[in-house]
Design a protein around this motif. Structure first.
Motif, mmCIF file in Angstrom:
data_model
loop_
_atom_site.group_PDB
_atom_site.id
_atom_site.type_symbol
_atom_site.label_atom_id
_atom_site.label_comp_id
_atom_site.label_asym_id
_atom_site.label_seq_id
_atom_site.Cartn_x
_atom_site.Cartn_y
_atom_site.Cartn_z
ATOM 1 N N ASP A 99 0.959 -1.017 0.104
ATOM 2 C CA ASP A 99 0.102 0.037 -0.041
ATOM 3 C C ASP A 99 0.880 1.232 -0.036
ATOM 4 O OD1 ASP A 99 -2.227 -1.467 0.037
ATOM 5 O OD2 ASP A 99 -2.702 -1.433 2.206
ATOM 6 N N THR A 100 2.023 1.218 0.878
ATOM 7 C CA THR A 100 2.773 2.755 0.910
ATOM 8 C C THR A 100 3.883 2.583 -0.025
ATOM 9 O OG1 THR A 100 4.077 1.369 2.569
ATOM 10 C CG2 THR A 100 2.144 2.707 3.378
ATOM 11 N N ASN A 325 7.496 -1.861 10.428
ATOM 12 C CA ASN A 325 6.760 -1.673 9.026
ATOM 13 C C ASN A 325 7.109 -0.382 8.545
ATOM 14 O OD1 ASN A 325 5.671 -4.111 9.734
ATOM 15 N ND2 ASN A 325 3.582 -3.660 9.477
ATOM 16 N N TYR A 326 7.039 0.643 9.358
ATOM 17 C CA TYR A 326 7.295 1.759 8.753
ATOM 18 C C TYR A 326 8.735 2.048 8.365
ATOM 19 C CZ TYR A 326 8.071 7.056 8.647
ATOM 20 O OH TYR A 326 8.440 8.255 8.311
ATOM 21 N N ALA A 327 9.424 1.434 9.278
ATOM 22 C CA ALA A 327 11.140 1.605 8.738
ATOM 23 C C ALA A 327 11.398 0.893 7.213
ATOM 24 C CB ALA A 327 11.869 1.249 9.906
ATOM 25 N N LEU A 328 10.826 -0.238 7.363
ATOM 26 C CA LEU A 328 10.885 -1.184 6.297
ATOM 27 C C LEU A 328 10.152 -0.364 4.809
ATOM 28 C CD1 LEU A 328 10.357 -4.559 7.646
ATOM 29 C CD2 LEU A 328 12.306 -3.822 6.666
ATOM 30 N N ALA A 329 9.207 0.182 5.186
ATOM 31 C CA ALA A 329 8.677 1.063 4.210
ATOM 32 C C ALA A 329 9.457 2.237 3.502
ATOM 33 C CB ALA A 329 7.219 1.381 4.297
ATOM 34 N N VAL A 330 9.921 2.864 4.333
ATOM 35 C CA VAL A 330 10.888 3.896 4.269
ATOM 36 C C VAL A 330 11.896 3.568 3.348
ATOM 37 C CG1 VAL A 330 12.509 5.752 5.213
ATOM 38 C CG2 VAL A 330 9.857 5.635 5.731
ATOM 39 N N PRO A 420 -12.383 -14.095 29.914
ATOM 40 C CA PRO A 420 -12.522 -13.487 28.810
ATOM 41 C C PRO A 420 -12.036 -12.171 28.521
ATOM 42 C CG PRO A 420 -14.577 -14.285 29.927
ATOM 43 C CD PRO A 420 -13.317 -14.485 31.016
ATOM 44 N N PRO A 421 -11.481 -11.700 27.284
ATOM 45 C CA PRO A 421 -10.833 -10.593 27.117
ATOM 46 C C PRO A 421 -12.062 -9.418 27.014
ATOM 47 C CG PRO A 421 -10.897 -11.689 25.005
ATOM 48 C CD PRO A 421 -11.528 -12.699 26.134
ATOM 49 N N ALA A 422 -11.707 -8.112 27.178
ATOM 50 C CA ALA A 422 -12.670 -6.975 27.320
ATOM 51 C C ALA A 422 -12.879 -6.895 25.903
ATOM 52 C CB ALA A 422 -11.788 -5.847 27.778
ATOM 53 N N GLN A 423 -14.044 -6.282 25.440
ATOM 54 C CA GLN A 423 -14.445 -6.069 24.302
ATOM 55 C C GLN A 423 -13.487 -5.100 23.557
ATOM 56 O OE1 GLN A 423 -16.911 -7.558 22.510
ATOM 57 N NE2 GLN A 423 -16.253 -6.657 20.712
ATOM 58 N N ALA A 424 -12.805 -5.473 22.264
ATOM 59 C CA ALA A 424 -11.970 -4.432 21.628
ATOM 60 C C ALA A 424 -13.011 -3.471 20.576
ATOM 61 C CB ALA A 424 -11.115 -5.280 20.776
ATOM 62 N N VAL A 425 -12.223 -2.330 20.233
ATOM 63 C CA VAL A 425 -12.960 -1.556 19.347
ATOM 64 C C VAL A 425 -11.908 -1.375 18.241
ATOM 65 C CG1 VAL A 425 -13.584 0.782 19.119
ATOM 66 C CG2 VAL A 425 -13.793 -0.189 21.393
ATOM 67 N N PRO A 426 -12.718 -2.023 17.060
ATOM 68 C CA PRO A 426 -11.879 -2.099 15.941
ATOM 69 C C PRO A 426 -11.551 -0.595 15.410
ATOM 70 C CG PRO A 426 -13.765 -3.348 15.506
ATOM 71 C CD PRO A 426 -13.937 -2.812 16.900
ATOM 72 N N ALA A 427 -10.350 -0.270 15.180
ATOM 73 C CA ALA A 427 -9.889 0.905 14.501
ATOM 74 C C ALA A 427 -8.852 0.818 13.526
ATOM 75 C CB ALA A 427 -9.560 1.839 15.819
ATOM 76 N N GLU A 428 -8.699 1.875 12.647
ATOM 77 C CA GLU A 428 -7.370 1.968 11.965
ATOM 78 C C GLU A 428 -6.226 2.153 12.731
ATOM 79 O OE1 GLU A 428 -7.364 1.465 8.676
ATOM 80 O OE2 GLU A 428 -9.467 1.336 8.764
ATOM 81 N N SER A 429 -4.997 1.683 12.143
ATOM 82 C CA SER A 429 -3.754 1.568 13.028
ATOM 83 C C SER A 429 -3.097 3.065 13.178
ATOM 84 C CB SER A 429 -2.868 0.874 12.253
ATOM 85 O OG SER A 429 -1.433 0.601 13.080
ATOM 86 N N GLN A 430 -2.894 3.064 14.609
ATOM 87 C CA GLN A 430 -2.661 4.405 14.797
ATOM 88 C C GLN A 430 -1.116 4.524 15.191
ATOM 89 O OE1 GLN A 430 -4.199 7.337 14.602
ATOM 90 N NE2 GLN A 430 -6.386 6.681 13.949
ATOM 91 N N THR A 431 -0.257 5.080 14.781
ATOM 92 C CA THR A 431 1.018 5.144 15.225
ATOM 93 C C THR A 431 1.649 6.537 15.822
ATOM 94 O OG1 THR A 431 1.937 5.619 13.241
ATOM 95 C CG2 THR A 431 1.742 3.371 13.808
ATOM 96 N N LEU A 432 2.756 6.586 16.491
ATOM 97 C CA LEU A 432 3.223 7.723 16.751
ATOM 98 C C LEU A 432 3.470 8.652 15.716
ATOM 99 C CD1 LEU A 432 5.516 7.192 20.010
ATOM 100 C CD2 LEU A 432 3.137 8.539 20.021
ATOM 101 N N PRO A 433 3.415 10.135 15.895
ATOM 102 C CA PRO A 433 3.891 10.683 14.523
ATOM 103 C C PRO A 433 5.193 10.636 14.394
ATOM 104 C CG PRO A 433 3.294 12.147 16.557
ATOM 105 C CD PRO A 433 3.121 10.673 16.774
ATOM 106 N N ALA A 434 5.805 10.929 13.180
ATOM 107 C CA ALA A 434 7.260 10.892 12.885
ATOM 108 C C ALA A 434 7.959 11.764 13.840
ATOM 109 C CB ALA A 434 7.491 11.137 11.588
ATOM 110 N N ALA A 435 9.221 11.253 14.266
ATOM 111 C CA ALA A 435 10.340 12.046 15.114
ATOM 112 C C ALA A 435 9.445 12.191 16.511
ATOM 113 C CB ALA A 435 10.622 13.331 14.299
ATOM 114 N N ALA A 436 8.665 11.456 16.964
ATOM 115 C CA ALA A 436 8.070 11.507 18.176
ATOM 116 C C ALA A 436 8.573 10.795 19.196
ATOM 117 C CB ALA A 436 6.483 11.353 18.075
ATOM 118 N N ALA A 437 9.648 9.934 18.651
ATOM 119 C CA ALA A 437 9.951 8.654 19.594
ATOM 120 C C ALA A 437 11.056 9.451 20.582
ATOM 121 C CB ALA A 437 10.894 7.721 18.791
ATOM 122 N N ASP A 438 11.768 10.664 20.394
ATOM 123 C CA ASP A 438 12.397 11.163 21.156
ATOM 124 C C ASP A 438 11.820 11.786 22.287
ATOM 125 O OD1 ASP A 438 13.409 14.289 20.127
ATOM 126 O OD2 ASP A 438 11.704 13.094 19.242
#
Length: 438
Positions: A99-100, A325-330, A420-438
């Motif tokens: 996709d990317t 996945n992001y790093a491999l795509a870049v 039994p696990p808590a009910q999960a809420v389906p959602a699109e994948s959310q990742t930290l914004p770029a350069a947010a790891a520091d």
């Protein structure tokens, strides 16, 4: 979007920035304001703004900036919902890459690489960060500037500092944003960016901007939105400071020898290329695997898919965004723009990727058997992969650390039923914004 200047001027201060290092703040659950050295919840947003104003002044932000920005901060409830949503299903790596890193993005990246060669080439020569890599991050982050975000950054940061999961982190980011206003890099009237506070062509968080951004076009200020020279030079500065090295680039695809002990794979099991070669590893492209550069072994889809030897340069991309996945795509996008195909082994598309609920169950069962998988958060990090490898080895499975449905079925046979696990809420994948790891 075009650069304001056709030539780039790299200030001497750039070199000094490369030795800077980022730190991950401790992030308590909840909490909004600091009183008596402790962060506690504010009863309402007005109280938060009042207490935050004092906190910002204590951190060195000018009274003028505090008076111009803080009173106008608004709470954005939709941001809280985005922050709290956790994806139940995410794409496997092969789907994410398809996709990317598509033909349209590769072709456009090549054209823009040529178009802005007069800006990119001096930056690449000065920093050692390839021009294709800078363009690839630009493409991944904002689709080459097509979409840099439409959310009020100051309001988003204030909202997340008031009520978000990482309140302490966003407090510091909001203070960094106010310091950028003090410095003249951001307007007091507001700036638009991502819902999590990242800004500009390559999506820098305020603290990353404050530490690493540079004046690439020599006009006396740093503008990561409208100056491609500033955005490109700042991206290269961050990557260089994070450990990018041109000698090995990001790594290579490798052929695994028979009888290999997969417990030697993982982020904490690095060896030199010469040592990997001595174990029988070979580069898939036929080039020699020699030298003293350190590399770690990573199988992003398990032992039946591509196997990679990764350098410190790969980990530099992870500091930009923590997703493998992001790093491999870049890196795949950068390689394809340069006319190379980095990965040749077919992806095991028949493997079913586990859901977040299933991964949480796997983590709980591994820990219950004495293999500490860390927090049962439904995310496969280094600790979970290590625990899974050790368990796989203990039961005679290939210890590649990749979670499969077969692994989970075997774990269920070995352990007692879980609640039994808590009910999960389906959602699109959310990742930290770029350069947010520091």
């Amino acid at each position: 979007m075009t650069a304001r200047r056709s030539a780039v001027v790299l200030p001497l201060v750039l070199a000094a920035l490369f030795s800077a290092c980022a730190s991950n703040p401790s992030v308590p659950e909840g909490g909004s304001v600091v009183r008596g050295g402790k962060r506690i919840p504010a009863k309402d947003f007005d109280t938060f703004k009042r207490d935050f104003a004092a906190e910002a002044r204590a951190a060195g932000v000018s009274q003028r900036t505090v008076d111009r920005v803080v009173p106008d901060l608004e709470l954005l409830p939709a941001i809280i919902k985005l922050d709290q949503r956790q994806p139940e299903f995410t794409k496997p790596v092969w789907s994410y890459l398809a996709d990317t890193v598509n033909k349209a993005r590769i072709d456009r990246g090549r054209e823009l690489r040529k178009q802005y060669a007069n800006i990119l080439n001096p930056i690449a020569g000065h920093t050692g960060v390839p021009a294709e890599l800078i363009v690839a991050i630009w493409g991944m982050e904002t689709n080459f500037g097509d979409f840099t975000g439409k959310t009020s950054v100051y309001d988003a940061l204030a909202t997340l500092a008031f009520e978000g999961r990482r309140a302490e982190f966003y407090h510091k980011e909001l203070i960094a944003a106010l310091k950028l206003v003090d410095r003249g890099d951001l307007p007091a009237g507001g700036v638009e960016g991502s819902w999590a506070g990242a800004m500009g062509q390559t999506q820098f968080m305020p603290s990353t901007w404050l530490k690493y951004a540079v004046d690439g076009d020599g006009d006396g200020r740093i503008d990561l939105q409208d100056s491609l020279a500033d955005a490109f030079a700042s991206t290269a500065a961050f990557l260089a400071a994070s450990g990018w090295s041109g000698d090995l680039a990001w790594g290579c695809e490798a052929r695994v020898p028979g009888g290999f002990d997969w417990r030697l794979a993982g982020e904490d099991k690095g060896m030199t290329l010469g040592q990997w070669s001595a174990l029988g590893f070979e580069r898939l492209d036929g080039q020699p695997l020699t030298g003293g550069a350190r590399a770690t072994l990573f199988a992003p889809a398990g032992h039946t898919g591509p196997v990679l030897l990764l350098s410190d340069s790969f980990r530099a991309i992870l500091k930009y965004n923590q997703s493998t996945n992001y790093a491999l795509a870049v890196l795949t996008l950068a390689e394809r723009m340069a006319g190379r195909t980095p990965i040749h082994t077919p992806w095991p598309t028949d493997l079913r990727m586990l859901s977040a609920t299933e991964l949480r169950e796997m983590q709980e069962r591994l820990t219950g058997l004495g293999f500490d998988a860390g927090e049962a958060d439904g995310k496969v990090g280094a600790k979970t992969r290590t625990a899974l490898r050790n368990w796989q080895a203990s039961v005679g499975r290939v210890a590649d650390g990749y979670p499969t449905a077969d692994d989970l079925a075997r774990l269920r046979e070995m352990t007692v039923p879980l609640a039994p696990p808590a009910q999960a809420v389906p959602a699109e994948s959310q990742t930290l914004p770029a350069a947010a790891a520091d």
